[in-house]
Design an enzyme around this catalytic site. Sequence first.
Site, PDB file in Angstrom:
ATOM      1  N   GLU A  85       1.310   0.041   5.559  1.00 15.33           N
ATOM      2  CA  GLU A  85       1.338   1.439   6.039  1.00 15.33           C
ATOM      3  C   GLU A  85      -0.045   1.861   6.522  1.00 15.33           C
ATOM      4  OE1 GLU A  85       3.579   4.141   3.530  1.00 15.33           O
ATOM      5  OE2 GLU A  85       2.513   5.846   4.387  1.00 15.33           O
ATOM      6  N   ASP A 296       3.315  -8.243 -10.402  1.00 16.95           N
ATOM      7  CA  ASP A 296       4.728  -8.091 -10.038  1.00 16.95           C
ATOM      8  C   ASP A 296       5.019  -6.618  -9.733  1.00 16.95           C
ATOM      9  OD1 ASP A 296       7.471  -7.793 -10.055  1.00 16.95           O
ATOM     10  OD2 ASP A 296       7.804  -9.164 -11.721  1.00 16.95           O
ATOM     11  N   HIS A 393      -2.016  10.885   9.735  1.00 20.07           N
ATOM     12  CA  HIS A 393      -1.078   9.774   9.728  1.00 20.07           C
ATOM     13  C   HIS A 393      -0.889   9.232  11.145  1.00 20.07           C
ATOM     14  CE1 HIS A 393       1.984   7.487   7.672  1.00 20.07           C
ATOM     15  NE2 HIS A 393       2.782   7.679   8.699  1.00 20.07           N
TER      16      HIS A 393
END
Length: 441
Positions: A85, A296, A393
């Site tokens: 992202e 994990d 963004h």
Amino acid sequence: MSKAIAGFSKLSKDQKIAWIAKEYFSNPDEAIALIQKYWNNDAEVQKLHDEFIENTITNFYLPLGIAPNFSINGKDYTIPMAIEESSVVAAASKSAKFWATRGGFKATVLNTEKIGQVHFMFKGDIEKLRSFFATVKPKLFSETESITGNMQKRGGGILDIELRDKTDLLPNYYQLHATFETVDSMGANFINSCLEQFAKILKSEAEIYSDFNEGEKNLQVVMSILSNYVPNCVVRAEVSCPVSDLNEDKSISPEEFAEKFITAVQIAEVEPFRAVTHNKGIMNGIDAVILATGNDFRAVEAGIHAYASREGKYSSLSHATVEDGIFRFWIDVPLALGTVGGLTSLHPLVKLSMEMLGKPSAKELMQIVAVAGLAQNFAALRSLTTTGIQQGHMKMHLMNILNQLQATEAEKQKAVKHFEKNTVSHSAAGDFIQELRKVNA
Ligand code: MEV
């Protein structure tokens, strides 16, 4: 026509690729070329990746970025983040810089207990089961010593084993609920090995326990597995400063910013639709470090979201207050992490990330990961409550749009300059590139 295939795992890598290309792609040669393009040039590195999982055909890359300027408990860190992202690493770096001049991040490991359970069915007298458990409990410790010996030398081992009556949830359902300390390893293999041994002992001892009748002797073990819900393996990360120091954004006063920020956190505390997105932003930071350090992320995600629901309703992982003019923002997250074992000693880039972090202990890594989550949350809330999220963004996303438009390097440079002062959108970028191409045609 059926695409089912028998004995697939026994085929060579080339045979597997040839099969998938022929069966699923309109242009098999093109598919094979793409698969091979992502192979590593270094045969040893490629072999390592091939052997991580079954049926590997190629590698699936994620960018590994670094977020500098983190001060955690007075120590400087540059944090490795594996994530796709566009705005996440930039946001982390921005938060790090902001807090570095306001006392930095503080982090404390509150506890480190891991959990595993043997789930079993017992049809009979609960009091007899309780006496049986009391008799067998010492054996559960002594007959797992070959598994626990090394862990004990490192300061860990089995902490306790309890018999839990779950018959109010499901008829005849009981558990051995065991707690563990696994020091610097995540401990999954250790815990599961102990549990499977407990299960064997439980079953065989029940069969010969003289107080049990025939039905009671036939105790049924359903499964033995660790729990990824670790509400007693929690780390707290926090920042604080006088409200008057929250003075970065000229468009809003520090007091107004603090108030709006706290309200935004309160909304996430009371409203699950917002809480999920709020926590997703936190996971942007947490997952990226978890991935870069070979831990994990599925286990961590599952455990954290369960923790966020522990009061019976999904809620914010972070909290904020102003008291006596001091702004305080913090997060508590359960994190079962390892810095030894698993991928940590195998994946070359995980080793690189670990060295970048100064070869942390599991506890130190818990602190770093929680800080990455808090930093991300701070950056998101700061944007959301001031400029809105899209401005930053979309600036970060611009390069993805330009790549989709197959912009040349020269076009990219011009676009980046243009969009310093203009609002980025897919169509605005498309129009800009089209205009450029018209002019240059
Ligand atoms: C986007 O990846 C994350 C945010 O939606 C988080 C939030 O809303 O707090 C910006």
